[in-house]
Design an enzyme around this catalytic site. Structure first.
Site, PDB file in Angstrom:
ATOM      1  N   PRO A 118       3.953  -0.125  -3.534  1.00  0.00           N
ATOM      2  CA  PRO A 118       3.797  -0.803  -4.823  1.00  0.00           C
ATOM      3  C   PRO A 118       4.959  -0.595  -5.797  1.00  0.00           C
ATOM      4  O   PRO A 118       5.152  -1.400  -6.707  1.00  0.00           O
ATOM      5  CB  PRO A 118       2.504  -0.199  -5.370  1.00  0.00           C
ATOM      6  CG  PRO A 118       1.689   0.063  -4.145  1.00  0.00           C
ATOM      7  CD  PRO A 118       2.693   0.568  -3.151  1.00  0.00           C
ATOM      8  N   CYS A 176       0.827  -1.201   0.000  1.00  0.00           N
ATOM      9  CA  CYS A 176       0.000   0.000   0.000  1.00  0.00           C
ATOM     10  C   CYS A 176       0.861   1.250   0.000  1.00  0.00           C
ATOM     11  O   CYS A 176       2.061   1.214   0.259  1.00  0.00           O
ATOM     12  CB  CYS A 176      -0.969   0.008   1.181  1.00  0.00           C
ATOM     13  SG  CYS A 176      -0.225   0.094   2.817  1.00  0.00           S
ATOM     14  N   CYS A 177       0.221   2.371  -0.354  1.00  0.00           N
ATOM     15  CA  CYS A 177       0.872   3.673  -0.401  1.00  0.00           C
ATOM     16  C   CYS A 177       1.985   3.661  -1.449  1.00  0.00           C
ATOM     17  O   CYS A 177       1.754   3.309  -2.596  1.00  0.00           O
ATOM     18  CB  CYS A 177       1.378   4.042   0.993  1.00  0.00           C
ATOM     19  SG  CYS A 177       1.805   5.786   1.198  1.00  0.00           S
ATOM     20  N   ILE A 178       3.221   3.991  -1.080  1.00  0.00           N
ATOM     21  CA  ILE A 178       4.343   4.025  -2.022  1.00  0.00           C
ATOM     22  C   ILE A 178       4.954   2.643  -2.233  1.00  0.00           C
ATOM     23  O   ILE A 178       5.702   2.432  -3.210  1.00  0.00           O
ATOM     24  CB  ILE A 178       5.419   5.020  -1.522  1.00  0.00           C
ATOM     25  CG1 ILE A 178       6.430   5.363  -2.620  1.00  0.00           C
ATOM     26  CG2 ILE A 178       6.138   4.468  -0.295  1.00  0.00           C
ATOM     27  CD1 ILE A 178       5.863   6.086  -3.805  1.00  0.00           C
TER      28      ILE A 178
END
Length: 237
Positions: free
Chosen positions: A149, A145-147
């Site tokens: 990926p 999640c968030c950055i």
């Protein structure tokens, strides 16, 4: 309920808990990503259901894992982030876990990779790269999640991920430019809302935007909850 193990880099745990400022302001090159800093994990008590590894990169959004994202993954495990039995991350094996989840926070872009400095030309910590490739090869789900990926985008060629929308939209999506970097890495970016999760069925990779969006915390939790639910569904347990 799923049993979860949290994975953290010992040097970051020490820095976060006892000397959080000078160490973490050093250039990324000093962290020796090429030689892969050792990392560690601690385990929860055995429980029925899927065994999920929770990969952490330190403590706090600007230096490590975003705490809300980490605790939203597994609230009953959040107290173990700073305390618990620690073991070397090298011992983590896909053979012993059903899934792996990577919360976001700048730690994913600073400590688990060099994305914060190098963007599409980033390198990924070799232990993290091994974990991603091992779980992927075993056909076991990976949630990010968030950055975070961007880690999958770099390591797993052609993977589908989301970091939210591709336009800033007046500041609602301040990190929208990340989508272009993901495409440059050879991955496919899929536009999703903050409460949604994208499932790459072929690669068993599940992603959600989380704090890539400027919004209320409960929306962030909804998206992370959707990601975790999909990851657990993909374990088949």
């Amino acid at each position: 309920m799923a049993a979860v193990r949290a994975l953290v880099a010992p040097r970051l745990v020490v820095a976060s808990a006892f000397a959080p400022f000078p160490e973490l302001l050093r250039p990324l090159s000093l962290y020796g990503l090429a030689s892969s800093p050792r990392a560690a994990f601690h385990g929860s008590a055995p429980r029925p259901g899927a065994r999920v590894a929770l990969v952490l990169s330190g403590c706090g959004v600007y230096d490590g894992s975003e705490i809300h994202e980490a605790s939203a993954n597994v609230l009953t495990e959040s107290a173990r982030i700073a305390r618990g039995k620690i073991s070397d991350l090298a011992q983590l094996s896909a053979a012993n876990h059903d899934a792996a989840i990577f919360p976001g926070g700048f730690g994913a872009a600073k400590n688990l990779s060099t994305f914060a400095v190098d963007g599409k030309d980033c390198r990924v910590n070799q232990d993290v790269e091994r974990v991603l490739k091992e779980f992927h090869a075993a056909g076991k789900p990976i949630g990010l999640c968030c950055i975070a990926p961007v880690l999958a985008a770099k390591v797993l060629r052609g993977v589908e991920v989301t970091v939210g929308h591709e336009q800033e939209e007046g500041g609602k999506w301040p990190y929208a430019g990340t989508a272009e970097a993901i495409k440059a890495l050879g991955a496919k970016h899929c536009v999703k809302g903050v409460t949604e999760a994208h499932v790459d069925q072929k690669n068993k990779v599940v992603t959600t935007p989380a704090f890539m969006c400027e919004t209320a915390l409960h929306h962030i939790h909804d998206g992370i909850g959707a990601m975790v639910k999909k990851v657990l569904e993909l374990t088949g347990k």
